[in-house]
Design an enzyme around this catalytic site. Structure first.
Site: not given
Ligand code: BES
Ligand code: MN
Ligand code: ZN
Length: 494
Positions: A275, A349
């Site tokens: 990230k 997931r």
């Molecule tokens: N934990 C995150 C989701 C999230 C992101 C919650 C920002 C709150 C704020 C999750 O694990 C994630 O990173 N999801 C990705 C999925 C994508 C790579 C398909 C997302 O939502 O960017």
């Molecule tokens: Mn994630």
């Protein structure tokens, strides 16, 4: 904190503070009017002064009123009685409790006997008061050296509201405490709140309640169960993954349990699909689904609800590293289906799918998973709504209604088949991401492939689980109120 129903008349209650509601234009509520007589019109004098509009949130504190036993009277604006709905009432209650806390008034009496809330039974007010009091009393102090504890609230009394105000107070307090448990776990940093920390917390919870037992699966046990997908998330971390199973038995053994499954990513760096740095610290909150499961199990056990409930937590830390899963890697889930991991940041997931397959063995009445799953949920709904999807409209409708009842609201997104093909992979049974569009829906599509054997709903709480703004940054304790409302509604049906 003590919650009591008192039959005494307001003027006789020797509290540190009496909260007396004032409607707009300075009209005193019935309770406040009776009190006003006892204090020789001191309240109506202030109410009519024109100093306040008596909107919800407006307040005036009167010290040492003569004619009543209490040390202070807090005149608290309640706005327009015709517009006094559940939202306004909740705001009124939390504002009053906060004033009492700020003013160091340990015993507060709420003179609310005639306060009608549109669409709610009278004892709803008592329940909500206790919930707001618990929530307002929580402070995060674990990792601060100087935590001079400000004032506390230790005794809250109400007149006899509705049929069973005592039970309403107990329910509200249990929900508030469940929320605070979830908030505390959420607020703890990733270097303290690890998967094993969550497991230890669950063990302690099981020690505290006779009707709760716990089982914690370690990585070796999960490997035997072929949970390679869950394990692939933890591969880059020195922290071992845990699958935590709490069982609360409040009904006969042959009653099918409700199963809650929480995403417990104790820190989500994104893994190799790292990230960006900005606000990455907030990914310590990526176990708020798990925290809400622990808070809900504790609240249900405290209230001895006549249901069977299983709380599962899929706990792992998502880190890059020499052994970390890489984009393009293919893993086999416990169900036998294979997954091409195109993005290691779509890890929630991956832990949930194996936990959901494991849930089959409980022959559940229904399964609800709770997860901070997608940034897309935040983009769409901001910090206000829980997002709900699932394979059973009756369950979804019920959760939507429980969200409205508890003011922990949810909104449904469609789980149409049309979205499923976004998960197609050339190399595995499915990919773990569905492209740029409809991220919250395609994440749920992924989960839907592991929930075919039971009634299932998914709550994406990425927006609702915490506040990001500097001053109020922290976990919210949601969706404990929604989940508790759902469990309470199951018990009401009997
Ligand atoms: N934990 C995150 C989701 C999230 C992101 C919650 C920002 C709150 C704020 C999750 O694990 C994630 O990173 N999801 C990705 C999925 C994508 C790579 C398909 C997302 O939502 O960017
Ligand atoms: Mn994630
Ligand atoms: Zn995550």
């Amino acid at each position: 904190m003590q919650y009591l129903v008192t039959p005494e008349s307001t003027a006789e209650i020797a509290a540190d503070c009496l909260v007396a509601p004032v409607w707009k234009e300075g009209r005193l509520s019935e309770d406040a009017s009776a009190l006003d007589k006892a204090v020789s019109g001191a309240l109506s004098h202030i109410a009519a002064s024109g100093d306040y509009l008596w909107n919800v949130g407006d307040k005036h504190l009167l010290h040492g009123p003569s004619g009543c036993a209490a040390a202070r009277i807090l005149l608290a604006g309640a706005g327009d009685p015709n517009e006094f709905g559940a939202m306004e009432a909740a705001k009124f209650l939390s504002g009053s409790v906060q004033s009492a806390l700020a003013g160091n008034m340990p015993h507060v009496h709420f003179a609310l006997s005639d306060l009608a809330v549109d669409g709610r039974a009278p004892d709803w007010l008592a329940a909500r008061l206790a919930q707001e009091a618990e929530v307002a009393s929580y402070r995060y102090e674990t990792t601060k050296a100087n935590t001079k504890r400000e004032a506390v609230l230790d005794r809250l009394t109400v007149p006899a509201l509705g049929e069973n105000p005592g039970q309403a107070l107990r329910r509200g307090a249990a929900i508030g405490k469940g929320m605070n448990r979830a908030r505390q776990l959420g607020n703890l940093p990733g270097n303290i709140c690890t998967p094993e920390f969550l497991a230890e917390h669950a063990r302690e919870l099981a020690d505290d309640f006779a009707a709760v037992s716990v089982e914690v699966l370690d990585e070796a046990q999960m490997k035997k169960l072929q949970m390679d997908c869950l394990l692939s998330v933890a591969a880059g971390s020195v922290e071992e993954a845990r699958l935590i199973v709490l069982r609360y038995g409040g009904a006969a053994d042959d009653r099918k349990p409700v199963v809650l499954v929480g995403k417990g990513i104790t820190f989500d760096t994104g893994g190799i699909s790292l990230k960006p740095g900005l606000t990455m610290d907030e990914m310590k909150f990526d176990m708020c689904g798990a925290a809400s499961v622990l808070g809900t199990v504790a609240a249900a056990a405290e209230l001895q609800l006549p249901i069977n409930l299983i709380g599962m937590v899929a706990a792992a830390e998502n880190m890059p590293g020499g052994k970390a899963t890489k984009p393009g890697d293919i893993v086999t889930t416990m169900s036998g289906k294979t997954v091409e991991i195109l993005n290691t940041d779509a890890e929630g997931r991956l832990v949930l799918c194996d936990a959901l397959t494991y849930a089959e063995r409980f022959d559940p009445a229904c399964v609800i998973d709770i997860a901070t799953l997608t940034g897309a949920a935040v983009a769409t709904f901001g910090h206000h709504a829980n997002v709900v999807l699932g394979n059973d409209q009756e369950l979804i409708d019920s959760l939507l209604q429980c969200g409205r009842n508890s003011l922990d609201r949810a909104w449904q997104l469609p789980l149409w088949d049309d979205y499923q093909k976004q998960l197609d992979s050339n190399f595995a049974d499915m990919a773990n991401i569905g492209g740029k569009r409809a991220g919250t829906i395609t994440a749920a599509c992924f989960l839907s492939r592991y929930t075919e054997k039971f009634t299932w709903a998914h709550l994406d709480i990425a927006g609702s689980a915490w506040h990001s703004e500097a001053a109020s940054k922290g976990a919210t304790g949601r969706p404990v109120p929604l989940l508790m409302e759902y469990l309470l509604h199951l018990t009401d049906k009997d």
